[in-house]
Design a protein around this motif. Structure first.
Motif, PDB file in Angstrom:
ATOM      1  N   THR A  61      28.437 -48.198   6.999  1.00 34.80           N
ATOM      2  CA  THR A  61      27.471 -48.141   8.113  1.00 34.80           C
ATOM      3  C   THR A  61      27.526 -46.777   8.789  1.00 34.80           C
ATOM      4  OG1 THR A  61      27.628 -50.512   8.541  1.00 34.80           O
ATOM      5  CG2 THR A  61      26.860 -49.146  10.353  1.00 34.80           C
ATOM      6  N   TYR A  62      28.749 -46.277   9.018  1.00 37.38           N
ATOM      7  CA  TYR A  62      28.910 -44.948   9.617  1.00 37.38           C
ATOM      8  C   TYR A  62      28.401 -43.855   8.675  1.00 37.38           C
ATOM      9  CZ  TYR A  62      32.185 -47.504  12.652  1.00 37.38           C
ATOM     10  OH  TYR A  62      32.757 -48.404  13.513  1.00 37.38           O
ATOM     11  N   VAL A  63      28.673 -44.001   7.382  1.00 34.12           N
ATOM     12  CA  VAL A  63      28.254 -42.975   6.409  1.00 34.12           C
ATOM     13  C   VAL A  63      26.735 -42.880   6.354  1.00 34.12           C
ATOM     14  CG1 VAL A  63      28.252 -42.326   3.978  1.00 34.12           C
ATOM     15  CG2 VAL A  63      30.352 -43.187   5.031  1.00 34.12           C
ATOM     16  N   SER A  64      26.062 -44.025   6.303  1.00 33.40           N
ATOM     17  CA  SER A  64      24.596 -44.033   6.275  1.00 33.40           C
ATOM     18  C   SER A  64      24.024 -43.364   7.518  1.00 33.40           C
ATOM     19  CB  SER A  64      24.089 -45.474   6.163  1.00 33.40           C
ATOM     20  OG  SER A  64      22.685 -45.521   6.154  1.00 33.40           O
ATOM     21  N   PHE A  65      24.602 -43.712   8.671  1.00 33.57           N
ATOM     22  CA  PHE A  65      24.164 -43.074   9.918  1.00 33.57           C
ATOM     23  C   PHE A  65      24.417 -41.570   9.885  1.00 33.57           C
ATOM     24  CE2 PHE A  65      25.794 -41.650  14.153  1.00 33.57           C
ATOM     25  CZ  PHE A  65      24.558 -41.469  14.757  1.00 33.57           C
ATOM     26  N   GLY A  66      25.585 -41.146   9.371  1.00 31.32           N
ATOM     27  CA  GLY A  66      25.897 -39.724   9.294  1.00 31.32           C
ATOM     28  C   GLY A  66      24.921 -38.963   8.406  1.00 31.32           C
ATOM     29  N   LEU A  67      24.537 -39.552   7.280  1.00 30.47           N
ATOM     30  CA  LEU A  67      23.592 -38.893   6.375  1.00 30.47           C
ATOM     31  C   LEU A  67      22.213 -38.749   7.023  1.00 30.47           C
ATOM     32  CD1 LEU A  67      24.648 -40.681   3.074  1.00 30.47           C
ATOM     33  CD2 LEU A  67      24.770 -38.212   3.498  1.00 30.47           C
ATOM     34  N   LEU A  68      21.767 -39.785   7.719  1.00 31.26           N
ATOM     35  CA  LEU A  68      20.474 -39.699   8.403  1.00 31.26           C
ATOM     36  C   LEU A  68      20.535 -38.711   9.560  1.00 31.26           C
ATOM     37  CD1 LEU A  68      19.516 -43.485   8.343  1.00 31.26           C
ATOM     38  CD2 LEU A  68      18.338 -41.634   7.146  1.00 31.26           C
ATOM     39  N   THR A  69      21.697 -38.616  10.214  1.00 27.34           N
ATOM     40  CA  THR A  69      21.881 -37.605  11.262  1.00 27.34           C
ATOM     41  C   THR A  69      21.750 -36.206  10.671  1.00 27.34           C
ATOM     42  OG1 THR A  69      23.384 -39.072  12.465  1.00 27.34           O
ATOM     43  CG2 THR A  69      23.453 -36.737  13.036  1.00 27.34           C
ATOM     44  N   ALA A  70      22.328 -36.010   9.499  1.00 23.17           N
ATOM     45  CA  ALA A  70      22.219 -34.713   8.827  1.00 23.17           C
ATOM     46  C   ALA A  70      20.766 -34.409   8.465  1.00 23.17           C
ATOM     47  CB  ALA A  70      23.089 -34.700   7.577  1.00 23.17           C
ATOM     48  N   CYS A  71      20.018 -35.424   8.071  1.00 19.56           N
ATOM     49  CA  CYS A  71      18.592 -35.223   7.759  1.00 19.56           C
ATOM     50  C   CYS A  71      17.833 -34.735   8.990  1.00 19.56           C
ATOM     51  CB  CYS A  71      17.984 -36.529   7.247  1.00 19.56           C
ATOM     52  SG  CYS A  71      18.523 -37.026   5.606  1.00 19.56           S
ATOM     53  N   ILE A  72      18.087 -35.387  10.130  1.00 23.91           N
ATOM     54  CA  ILE A  72      17.460 -34.948  11.388  1.00 23.91           C
ATOM     55  C   ILE A  72      17.868 -33.510  11.693  1.00 23.91           C
ATOM     56  CG2 ILE A  72      17.525 -35.262  13.898  1.00 23.91           C
ATOM     57  CD1 ILE A  72      15.804 -37.353  12.811  1.00 23.91           C
ATOM     58  N   GLY A  73      19.150 -33.207  11.504  1.00 29.51           N
ATOM     59  CA  GLY A  73      19.655 -31.856  11.775  1.00 29.51           C
ATOM     60  C   GLY A  73      18.988 -30.802  10.915  1.00 29.51           C
TER      61      GLY A  73
END
Length: 715
Positions: free
Chosen positions: A46-58
């Protein structure tokens, strides 16, 4: 390279979200070491998926800030303007287009899931595991719309012919929609998306309760604060959108019953029912099915809003171009959510049993909560149906028909009066049954205060609103025709009087309850008045904040009566000579100058300057306004920058609409009565919700866990 990196991260986010959902839902059924391993890995993913989407926004944000045009999304949404807010517009460009807005929405759902996982990381209870599993399914489906649809993918590379060897654009193409370059649109979309994304969590917990069979109030306690948090942002988002529409669109209104406006409203209405149901579930052990149903339909309506903007089936000034992939994905989410709820409810029907506290009398808090739920849910469903009616088959009622704003108003106004009356009376009723003497003892002072307020309102109605009504009819045109469609004057005036009286009663009862709470603390605790006010919100935040919210709603209703039922609109033409004037109602507008020029981005701007005075007092200028119109160089799209003069009881709205065929200046003027009440009431109401939400640090989560442990100990 940027395009490849972004696409890879999106695909990985999809994969990790799916795997997380499988592990968490499987963990509910497992036990021992296998359960612990599955749940821990599911939480981690769950954290990894959120981190990857955060990177996409970044990545999108960095490209906007550095003017990296290698992504087609940046080319289409980069803000080409010399406005002082341009640095902030670069940030808001991340969600200005359909691809970025969908990415932001997906990221926010993942963020709420990760936050809930963090909050429950020690407990890792079955309810939360199942809820996170459902949440990650939603994240995966939203991410899939990014991955499998080129129209939704923010990481599509820019075609080579549009770029110079140094990475700059060959010519001025695309760019952010000029209508979005406004301070309110920096805040409105993220506020709305936060509210919409938060609605995933109550739905997920409702599904989790059905999956695990834990039908106690515990699932509500685990998500009710997020429900209120989301409701706050839904309200703020609607308010900011109204401000933007009022000033930027240039039509002098803040609500037009547009499809996307309706999408926000229908989920807001059902969210009200959900929060009230949660309160009854926690406090009285009733409204169990209502709570689950309201959480489900609110989530479905949130997705329906996305469906409306991206399917192309419903026309809207806010909608994006049609995309078949989005249509099928979001339709599948809505259908699957509804079926999952119905099947779960059917499966757990016997375990839900009957409510512990039956509604003995409709004249009680229980009864009025029940009626409010019915009205809110029916209103939300009706708004949803009328919004999509144009896309429905012809054999269905209103199928294929576009419902005009007048039809919405004809239904919404009397319904709103009923809701306001319920809000005014409900807090003074008893829980199971209301005792007449006790009710009238509490009601007498609010009735006296309401009578005084109503007398003031009636005077304003008679001396201002009634002449305005007949003035609108005398002006003729579309405004007069729309007004005539709302029924005869007797009905229109009666509806106005009842609406104002209902608002006065709600204002009086809400104020009475707040004053009574303060006086009780002063008497029983020996506190000063300021200390009693502060401690009232500290010690009883839900009730005090709720009463303040109701008080704000009363003020809003007064504003809506004037600003949506008695707006006078006139378009005047001025030849362009300085000193020329025109009269609109009690106001005289005098032209003092005009200019036409190009800004640093080659956008053409025309501006007129006007002095405003009251008729008969032309020597005393009330204000100076300079409305303008801009034509974008890249798209030839025109935007209006209206000017507004605000007075205590009305706004004077002035928009320059360009040149007529004969070269004269076309100026649209609206007089909006009581609109300041709408803005002030909205702010007060939102403040009440925030005050009710903010101080509640303890925590129902711990309370729920303590009860569970206590029951286990007794066993």
């Amino acid at each position: 390279m940027v395009s490849i990196i972004g696409n890879v991260m999106q695909v990985l986010a999809l994969v990790f979200a799916l795997v997380s959902a499988v592990l968490l839902l499987a963990g509910v059924q497992l036990d021992g070491v296998r359960k612990d391993r599955a749940v821990r890995t599911g939480y981690a993913f769950t954290y990894v998926s959120f981190g990857l989407l955060t990177a996409c926004i970044g990545v999108i944000l960095v490209c906007m800030l550095t003017e990296n045009y290698s992504l087609a999304y940046v080319v289409s949404n980069y803000p080409a303007t010399d406005s002082p807010l341009q640095p902030l517009y670069r940030v808001s460009a991340v969600w200005a287009g359909r691809q970025g807005s969908l990415l932001l929405w997906t990221w926010l759902i993942a963020a709420f899931g990760a936050a809930q996982a963090h909050a429950r990381r020690r407990a890792k209870d079955d309810l939360t595991c199942a809820a996170l599993g459902v949440t990650e399914i939603v994240v995966a489906l939203f991410t899939a719309t990014l991955v499998f649809s080129a129209s939704n993918n923010p990481f599509m590379a820019t075609a080579a012919e549009y770029l110079n060897p140094d990475g700059t654009l060959v010519s001025k193409i695309g760019g952010m929609n000029p209508l979005l370059m406004h301070w309110a649109m920096i805040l409105h979309p993220p506020a709305t998306f936060i509210g919409c994304a938060a609605m995933t969590i109550p739905f997920a917990y409702a599904m989790a309760a059905l999956i695990t069979g834990d039908l106690s109030a515990r699932w509500v306690e685990l998500c009710d604060r997020l429900a209120v948090f989301g409701f706050i942002f839904l309200s703020i988002g609607m308010g900011l959108g109204a401000v933007w529409a009022y000033v930027v669109l240039g039509w002098g209104g803040f609500w037009a019953w547009d499809a996307v406006e309706n999408a926000s409203l229908m989920s807001w209405l059902t969210c009200v029912a959900m929060i009230h149901s949660f309160t009854m579930y926690r406090k009285r052990g009733i409204f169990k099915r209502w709570s689950m149903f309201a959480a489900t339909i609110t989530f479905i309506f949130v997705v329906l809003g996305t469906f409306i903007t991206r399917s192309g089936l419903v026309q809207s000034v806010h909608a994006f171009a049609e995309d078949p992939v989005s249509t099928y994905f979001f339709l599948a989410i809505m259908v699957a959510s509804g079926l999952a709820f119905l099947l779960g409810l059917l499966y757990r029907h016997g375990e839900l049993g009957e409510d512990d506290d039956q509604i003995e009398s409709m004249v009680s808090k229980n009864g009025t909560y029940y009626l409010t739920n019915i009205v809110m849910i029916m209103a939300g469903v009706l708004v949803a149906y009328l919004t999509v009616s144009s896309a429905l088959p012809g054999w269905m009622p209103l199928g294929g028909a576009v419902v005009a704003a007048g039809a919405y108003n004809a239904v919404a106004r009397p319904v709103a009066v009923v809701v306001v009356l319920l809000m005014a009376v409900c807090p003074l009723l008893g829980w199971r049954k209301t005792q007449g003497p006790a009710f009238w003892r509490h009601m007498r002072w609010p009735l006296v205060v309401a009578a005084v307020i109503s007398a003031i309102e009636l005077a304003y109605f008679a001396f201002t609103l009634v002449p305005t009504y007949y003035g609108i009819l005398a002006d003729g045109g579309s405004a007069a025709a729309a007004l005539a469609e709302q029924g005869p004057a007797v009905y229109y005036f009666a509806l106005t009087v009842v609406a104002l009286a209902s608002a006065a009663l709600l204002l009086a009862t809400s104020g009475y309850l707040l004053v009574r709470g303060v006086r009780a603390r002063m008497k029983n605790k020996g506190e000063s008045a300021p200390a009693a006010v502060v401690n009232l919100f500290r010690r009883s935040p839900a009730q005090a904040g709720g009463y303040l919210c109701h008080l704000g709603v009363a003020i809003v209703v007064i504003g809506l009566v004037g600003s949506m039922m008695y707006v006078r609109e006139v378009t005047v033409d001025l030849a362009g000579e300085a000193g020329e004037s025109a009269r609109v109602g009690e106001y005289v507008l005098t032209l003092t100058g005009s200019e036409r020029y190009s800004d640093s981005q080659d956008n053409e701007i025309m501006r007129v300057e006007l002095d405003v005075a009251r008729a008969g007092e032309e020597g005393r200028v009330l204000g100076h306004v300079a409305p303008s119109m801009k034509v974008a160089a890249a798209t030839s799209q025109s935007t209006l920058d209206a000017s507004v003069l605000t007075f205590p009881t009305e706004d004077l709205f002035i928009a320059f609409q360009g040149l007529n065929a004969d070269g004269s200046l076309s100026i649209n003027v609206k007089v909006n009565p009581l609109i300041l009440f709408t803005w002030v009431g909205g702010a007060v109401s939102t403040l009440g919700i925030v005050l009710a939400f903010a101080p509640r640090r303890a925590t129902p989560l711990l309370a729920a866990d303590e009860r569970t442990r206590a029951k286990a100990g007794e066993a």
